[in-house]
Write an enzyme that holds these catalytic residues in place. Structure first.
Site, PDB file in Angstrom:
ATOM      1  N   ARG A  33       0.828  -1.219   0.000  1.00 47.40           N
ATOM      2  CA  ARG A  33       0.000   0.000   0.000  1.00 47.40           C
ATOM      3  C   ARG A  33       0.852   1.255   0.000  1.00 47.40           C
ATOM      4  O   ARG A  33       0.601   2.192  -0.767  1.00 47.40           O
ATOM      5  CB  ARG A  33      -0.952   0.011   1.195  1.00 47.40           C
ATOM      6  CG  ARG A  33      -2.071  -1.012   1.105  1.00 47.40           C
ATOM      7  CD  ARG A  33      -2.947  -0.989   2.334  1.00 47.40           C
ATOM      8  NE  ARG A  33      -2.124  -1.250   3.525  1.00 47.40           N
ATOM      9  CZ  ARG A  33      -2.477  -0.936   4.764  1.00 47.40           C
ATOM     10  NH1 ARG A  33      -3.626  -0.351   4.998  1.00 47.40           N
ATOM     11  NH2 ARG A  33      -1.694  -1.218   5.770  1.00 47.40           N
ATOM     12  N   ASN A  57      -6.100  -2.553   2.046  1.00 47.32           N
ATOM     13  CA  ASN A  57      -6.079  -4.007   2.123  1.00 47.32           C
ATOM     14  C   ASN A  57      -7.504  -4.526   2.185  1.00 47.32           C
ATOM     15  O   ASN A  57      -8.376  -3.890   2.776  1.00 47.32           O
ATOM     16  CB  ASN A  57      -5.343  -4.476   3.381  1.00 47.32           C
ATOM     17  CG  ASN A  57      -3.843  -4.351   3.265  1.00 47.32           C
ATOM     18  OD1 ASN A  57      -3.288  -4.258   2.182  1.00 47.32           O
ATOM     19  ND2 ASN A  57      -3.170  -4.348   4.398  1.00 47.32           N
TER      20      ASN A  57
END
Length: 91
Positions: free
Chosen positions: A19, A37
């Site tokens: 990320r 996520n």
């Protein structure tokens, strides 16, 4: 209106700074949006900006950060309903 893509990335993409690296890459390309996520181990993102930069991000998603092992990237064009003013990591 600039194009947007919604992508789902699968493989070993959680716990490897995927990320944060995606955010860094998107910001360097001048894109807006978010990444997060998913509970099933995949990563989801939405990015908006110029088509060429979106394609560069999509190409990068297949590689990801050094410890990621990407198995699949599925992206589709979507409407820009809620566009961030930056590219953020969501929890």
């Amino acid at each position: 209106m600039k194009p947007c893509v919604h992508c789902i990335v699968s493989g070993h993409v959680q716990g490897v700074f995927y990320r944060a690296a995606t955010q860094e890459q998107a910001l360097s390309l001048g894109l807006k949006g978010w990444v997060r996520n998913l509970a099933d181990g995949r990563v989801e993102l939405k990015a908006c900006g110029p088509a060429q930069q979106l394609q560069q991000l999509q190409d990068w998603l297949w590689q990801g950060p050094p410890h990621a092992q990407v198995n699949d990237v599925v992206c589709e064009e979507v409407e820009a309903l809620e566009v961030s003013t930056t590219f953020e990591v969501r929890v």
